[in-house]
Write a protein that holds these residues in place. Sequence first.
Motif, PDB file in Angstrom:
ATOM      1  N   TYR A 263      -6.241  11.571 -14.392  1.00 47.68           N
ATOM      2  CA  TYR A 263      -5.146  10.588 -13.227  1.00 47.68           C
ATOM      3  C   TYR A 263      -4.063   9.834 -14.503  1.00 47.68           C
ATOM      4  O   TYR A 263      -3.779   9.502 -15.292  1.00 47.68           O
ATOM      5  N   GLY A 264      -2.863   9.782 -13.451  1.00 46.55           N
ATOM      6  CA  GLY A 264      -2.412   8.730 -14.209  1.00 46.55           C
ATOM      7  C   GLY A 264      -1.568   7.974 -13.172  1.00 46.55           C
ATOM      8  O   GLY A 264      -1.536   8.567 -11.757  1.00 46.55           O
ATOM      9  N   PHE A 265      -0.704   6.900 -13.051  1.00 48.43           N
ATOM     10  CA  PHE A 265      -0.062   5.631 -12.305  1.00 48.43           C
ATOM     11  C   PHE A 265       1.079   5.768 -11.952  1.00 48.43           C
ATOM     12  O   PHE A 265       1.471   5.529 -14.212  1.00 48.43           O
ATOM     13  N   THR A 266       1.953   5.695 -11.341  1.00 48.10           N
ATOM     14  CA  THR A 266       3.098   6.198 -11.447  1.00 48.10           C
ATOM     15  C   THR A 266       4.242   5.472 -10.327  1.00 48.10           C
ATOM     16  O   THR A 266       3.535   5.462  -9.470  1.00 48.10           O
ATOM     17  N   ALA A 267       4.937   5.520 -10.696  1.00 55.76           N
ATOM     18  CA  ALA A 267       6.320   4.680  -9.298  1.00 55.76           C
ATOM     19  C   ALA A 267       6.331   6.168  -8.202  1.00 55.76           C
ATOM     20  O   ALA A 267       6.283   7.133  -8.806  1.00 55.76           O
ATOM     21  N   LYS A 268       5.857   6.282  -6.688  1.00 50.85           N
ATOM     22  CA  LYS A 268       6.303   7.005  -5.894  1.00 50.85           C
ATOM     23  C   LYS A 268       7.829   7.849  -6.392  1.00 50.85           C
ATOM     24  O   LYS A 268       8.064   8.669  -6.208  1.00 50.85           O
TER      25      LYS A 268
ATOM     26  N   ALA B 153      -4.059   1.461  -3.015  1.00 48.00           N
ATOM     27  CA  ALA B 153      -3.865   0.018  -2.765  1.00 48.00           C
ATOM     28  C   ALA B 153      -2.720  -0.161  -1.780  1.00 48.00           C
ATOM     29  O   ALA B 153      -1.822   0.754  -1.835  1.00 48.00           O
ATOM     30  N   PRO B 154      -2.462  -1.196  -0.560  1.00 38.87           N
ATOM     31  CA  PRO B 154      -1.335  -1.464   0.036  1.00 38.87           C
ATOM     32  C   PRO B 154      -0.169  -1.165  -0.904  1.00 38.87           C
ATOM     33  O   PRO B 154       0.051  -2.574  -1.359  1.00 38.87           O
ATOM     34  N   GLY B 155       0.865  -1.341   0.005  1.00 43.29           N
ATOM     35  CA  GLY B 155       2.269  -1.943  -0.025  1.00 43.29           C
ATOM     36  C   GLY B 155       2.827  -1.591  -1.923  1.00 43.29           C
ATOM     37  O   GLY B 155       2.841  -0.321  -1.783  1.00 43.29           O
ATOM     38  N   LYS B 156       4.159  -2.188  -1.889  1.00 46.03           N
ATOM     39  CA  LYS B 156       4.364  -1.634  -3.564  1.00 46.03           C
ATOM     40  C   LYS B 156       3.604  -2.542  -4.547  1.00 46.03           C
ATOM     41  O   LYS B 156       3.511  -3.706  -4.730  1.00 46.03           O
ATOM     42  N   TYR B 157       3.187  -1.370  -5.358  1.00 46.26           N
ATOM     43  CA  TYR B 157       2.161  -1.863  -6.579  1.00 46.26           C
ATOM     44  C   TYR B 157       2.509  -1.453  -7.554  1.00 46.26           C
ATOM     45  O   TYR B 157       1.805  -1.497  -8.100  1.00 46.26           O
ATOM     46  N   TYR B 158       2.903  -0.502  -8.244  1.00 43.59           N
ATOM     47  CA  TYR B 158       3.744  -0.463  -9.055  1.00 43.59           C
ATOM     48  C   TYR B 158       5.160  -1.211  -9.714  1.00 43.59           C
ATOM     49  O   TYR B 158       5.708  -1.566  -8.344  1.00 43.59           O
ATOM     50  N   ASP B 159       4.612  -2.211 -10.781  1.00 39.70           N
ATOM     51  CA  ASP B 159       5.645  -2.991 -10.935  1.00 39.70           C
ATOM     52  C   ASP B 159       5.418  -2.194 -12.664  1.00 39.70           C
ATOM     53  O   ASP B 159       4.269  -2.508 -13.594  1.00 39.70           O
ATOM     54  N   LEU B 160       6.826  -2.427 -13.497  1.00 37.56           N
ATOM     55  CA  LEU B 160       6.834  -1.433 -14.262  1.00 37.56           C
ATOM     56  C   LEU B 160       6.524  -2.804 -15.536  1.00 37.56           C
ATOM     57  O   LEU B 160       6.087  -2.061 -16.603  1.00 37.56           O
TER      58      LEU B 160
ATOM     59  N   CYS C 119       1.563   2.567 -15.197  1.00 37.76           N
ATOM     60  CA  CYS C 119       0.446   3.635 -16.129  1.00 37.76           C
ATOM     61  C   CYS C 119      -0.285   2.559 -17.369  1.00 37.76           C
ATOM     62  O   CYS C 119      -1.552   3.435 -17.108  1.00 37.76           O
ATOM     63  N   ILE C 120      -0.120   1.724 -18.089  1.00 38.26           N
ATOM     64  CA  ILE C 120      -0.364   0.736 -19.165  1.00 38.26           C
ATOM     65  C   ILE C 120      -1.852   0.389 -19.007  1.00 38.26           C
ATOM     66  O   ILE C 120      -3.426   0.439 -18.536  1.00 38.26           O
ATOM     67  N   HIS C 121      -1.495  -0.180 -17.790  1.00 38.64           N
ATOM     68  CA  HIS C 121      -2.275  -1.217 -16.839  1.00 38.64           C
ATOM     69  C   HIS C 121      -3.781  -0.690 -16.889  1.00 38.64           C
ATOM     70  O   HIS C 121      -4.762  -0.780 -16.515  1.00 38.64           O
ATOM     71  N   PHE C 122      -3.130   0.957 -15.814  1.00 37.96           N
ATOM     72  CA  PHE C 122      -4.275   1.979 -15.109  1.00 37.96           C
ATOM     73  C   PHE C 122      -4.905   2.321 -16.026  1.00 37.96           C
ATOM     74  O   PHE C 122      -6.299   2.490 -15.656  1.00 37.96           O
ATOM     75  N   VAL C 123      -4.701   3.071 -17.072  1.00 39.99           N
ATOM     76  CA  VAL C 123      -5.145   3.421 -17.941  1.00 39.99           C
ATOM     77  C   VAL C 123      -6.033   2.655 -18.956  1.00 39.99           C
ATOM     78  O   VAL C 123      -7.338   2.523 -19.480  1.00 39.99           O
ATOM     79  N   GLY C 124      -5.830   1.450 -18.987  1.00 41.52           N
ATOM     80  CA  GLY C 124      -6.276  -0.075 -20.133  1.00 41.52           C
ATOM     81  C   GLY C 124      -7.624  -0.337 -18.644  1.00 41.52           C
ATOM     82  O   GLY C 124      -8.421  -0.879 -19.308  1.00 41.52           O
ATOM     83  N   ALA C 125      -7.544  -0.089 -17.527  1.00 33.70           N
ATOM     84  CA  ALA C 125      -7.985  -0.964 -16.721  1.00 33.70           C
ATOM     85  C   ALA C 125      -9.731   0.418 -17.133  1.00 33.70           C
ATOM     86  O   ALA C 125     -10.930  -0.075 -16.929  1.00 33.70           O
ATOM     87  N   MET C 126      -9.076   2.043 -17.055  1.00 39.81           N
ATOM     88  CA  MET C 126     -10.473   2.460 -17.417  1.00 39.81           C
ATOM     89  C   MET C 126     -10.795   2.445 -18.756  1.00 39.81           C
ATOM     90  O   MET C 126     -12.052   2.994 -18.958  1.00 39.81           O
ATOM     91  N   ALA C 127      -9.848   1.924 -19.544  1.00 37.47           N
ATOM     92  CA  ALA C 127     -11.027   2.259 -21.261  1.00 37.47           C
ATOM     93  C   ALA C 127     -11.599   0.795 -20.818  1.00 37.47           C
ATOM     94  O   ALA C 127     -12.961   0.839 -21.366  1.00 37.47           O
TER      95      ALA C 127
ATOM     96  N   VAL D 217       7.511  -1.658  -6.672  1.00 35.44           N
ATOM     97  CA  VAL D 217       7.773   0.008  -5.898  1.00 35.44           C
ATOM     98  C   VAL D 217       6.930   0.452  -5.835  1.00 35.44           C
ATOM     99  O   VAL D 217       5.574   0.373  -6.112  1.00 35.44           O
ATOM    100  N   GLU D 218       7.087   1.681  -4.019  1.00 42.54           N
ATOM    101  CA  GLU D 218       6.047   1.913  -3.993  1.00 42.54           C
ATOM    102  C   GLU D 218       5.092   3.051  -4.896  1.00 42.54           C
ATOM    103  O   GLU D 218       5.621   3.796  -6.210  1.00 42.54           O
ATOM    104  N   HIS D 219       3.783   3.442  -5.238  1.00 42.32           N
ATOM    105  CA  HIS D 219       2.459   4.132  -5.979  1.00 42.32           C
ATOM    106  C   HIS D 219       2.430   4.925  -6.042  1.00 42.32           C
ATOM    107  O   HIS D 219       2.151   5.566  -5.097  1.00 42.32           O
ATOM    108  N   ALA D 220       1.950   5.568  -6.965  1.00 40.76           N
ATOM    109  CA  ALA D 220       0.996   7.746  -6.763  1.00 40.76           C
ATOM    110  C   ALA D 220       0.244   6.642  -7.844  1.00 40.76           C
ATOM    111  O   ALA D 220       0.408   7.211  -9.060  1.00 40.76           O
ATOM    112  N   VAL D 221      -0.749   7.768  -7.763  1.00 40.56           N
ATOM    113  CA  VAL D 221      -1.850   8.160  -8.504  1.00 40.56           C
ATOM    114  C   VAL D 221      -2.217   9.655  -8.295  1.00 40.56           C
ATOM    115  O   VAL D 221      -1.433  10.812  -7.580  1.00 40.56           O
ATOM    116  N   GLU D 222      -1.226  10.351  -9.664  1.00 41.49           N
ATOM    117  CA  GLU D 222      -0.676  11.888 -10.226  1.00 41.49           C
ATOM    118  C   GLU D 222      -1.558  12.204 -11.041  1.00 41.49           C
ATOM    119  O   GLU D 222      -2.376  11.684 -12.198  1.00 41.49           O
ATOM    120  N   VAL D 223      -1.748  13.808 -10.810  1.00 40.34           N
ATOM    121  CA  VAL D 223      -2.688  15.117 -11.473  1.00 40.34           C
ATOM    122  C   VAL D 223      -2.060  15.500 -12.665  1.00 40.34           C
ATOM    123  O   VAL D 223      -0.833  16.357 -11.711  1.00 40.34           O
TER     124      VAL D 223
END
Length: 176
Positions: free
Chosen positions: A62-67, A119-126, A131-139, A78-84
Amino acid sequence: MRRLAALILSLVALAWSVGAAADVRMSFHSFNGSVLFGRFPHTFIVLEGTLDETGQPIEENYGFTAKTVSTRLLNEPVEHAVEVEDEKYIQETNRHFTVTLTDAQYWQVRSEVTKWRDAPGKYYDLDKRNCIHFVGAMARIAGLRVDYPKDMLRRPKKWLNHITVLNPQLGAEAID
């Protein structure tokens, strides 16, 4: 009677060794990327192994990115996505370190992935939720020490090298 006791001990040892072999490993990857050519720098997690409780095999990432990639993401959420990621892409990345998860931690990771994805709305913020914040949450779920130095928020490889230094118990080395 001795044979029966030996047989029971052998079965217990076999069951223990099979149970002990089951685990899920979470690896932390970065992709160097290029802002000008191809894909942007990126970080994501790879989960592999077997759940202790059920024996279910796990092979996920899993990775977090802008849609959608556009210049808007430089200035606003901007709108976000979790990608495989495809296996071919994973082979081209840097694997920084791997930790072993309990079944409970695995399910916490999956729950956190769902929260980020749904998460609702525009959740990806550079600069505040990438993606770093996402991976940090998993860590953090894995019990690792995590922080987000401002000069690393757009540099996943440098950031994962930083996390490696913050967590010497990993026995990992920085990647050049």
